[in-house]
Design a protein around this motif. Structure first.
Motif, PDB file in Angstrom:
ATOM      1  N   ARG A 175      -1.814   5.069   5.130  1.00 36.32           N
ATOM      2  CA  ARG A 175      -2.966   5.735   5.736  1.00 36.32           C
ATOM      3  C   ARG A 175      -3.657   4.784   6.694  1.00 36.32           C
ATOM      4  O   ARG A 175      -3.613   3.564   6.532  1.00 36.32           O
ATOM      5  CB  ARG A 175      -3.949   6.187   4.666  1.00 36.32           C
TER       6      ARG A 175
ATOM      7  N   GLN B 286       3.366   6.907  -2.240  1.00 39.81           N
ATOM      8  CA  GLN B 286       2.178   6.856  -1.394  1.00 39.81           C
ATOM      9  C   GLN B 286       2.560   6.749   0.077  1.00 39.81           C
ATOM     10  O   GLN B 286       3.545   6.107   0.429  1.00 39.81           O
ATOM     11  CB  GLN B 286       1.302   5.669  -1.772  1.00 39.81           C
ATOM     12  N   GLU B 287       1.749   7.354   0.914  1.00 43.08           N
ATOM     13  CA  GLU B 287       1.957   7.276   2.355  1.00 43.08           C
ATOM     14  C   GLU B 287       0.975   6.279   2.935  1.00 43.08           C
ATOM     15  O   GLU B 287      -0.124   6.089   2.419  1.00 43.08           O
ATOM     16  CB  GLU B 287       1.722   8.640   3.000  1.00 43.08           C
TER      17      GLU B 287
ATOM     18  N   THR C  55       0.812  -1.222   0.000  1.00 42.55           N
ATOM     19  CA  THR C  55       0.000   0.000   0.000  1.00 42.55           C
ATOM     20  C   THR C  55       0.843   1.269   0.000  1.00 42.55           C
ATOM     21  O   THR C  55       0.292   2.359  -0.125  1.00 42.55           O
ATOM     22  CB  THR C  55      -0.965   0.033   1.203  1.00 42.55           C
ATOM     23  N   THR C  56       2.157   1.132   0.136  1.00 47.51           N
ATOM     24  CA  THR C  56       3.009   2.321   0.163  1.00 47.51           C
ATOM     25  C   THR C  56       4.023   2.310  -0.978  1.00 47.51           C
ATOM     26  O   THR C  56       5.106   2.863  -0.839  1.00 47.51           O
ATOM     27  CB  THR C  56       3.752   2.438   1.506  1.00 47.51           C
TER      28      THR C  56
END
Length: 70
Positions: A46, A43-44, A38-39
Motif C-alpha cells: 500500500r 498482503q498487498e 510489508t507484503t
C-alpha cells in the motif's frame, strides 16, 4: 523534430540506470527489505508504507545523477 530528442534523452537515462543503481545499492536493499516485510503472506503493498525508505533511495538516485556517471 522534438520527438526524437525526447526518445534520445529517455534512452540515455535508461542506459545510465544500472550505474546509478549500483551507487545506491544500500538504499535499494533497505527499500526492498521494507517492501518484502510489508507484503508477507497475502498482503498487498500500500502507498506510504515504505515512504521513508523510498525517499532515501530517490534522494540517492538524484544525487548520483547530478554527479554525472561516466
Amino acid at each position: 523534430m522534438s520527438g526524437t530528442n525526447v526518445w534520445t534523452r529517455s534512452r540515455e537515462r535508461m542506459r545510465r540506470f544500472p550505474e546509478l543503481f549500483a551507487q545506491c545499492s544500500g538504499e535499494a536493499a533497505v527499500y526492498g527489505k521494507c517492501v518484502t516485510a510489508t507484503t508477507t503472506g497475502r498482503q498487498e503493498l500500500r502507498k506510504d508504507l515504505c515512504v521513508k525508505e523510498f525517499n532515501a533511495l530517490k534522494t540517492c538516485f538524484v544525487t548520483a545523477a547530478k554527479k554525472g556517471v561516466k
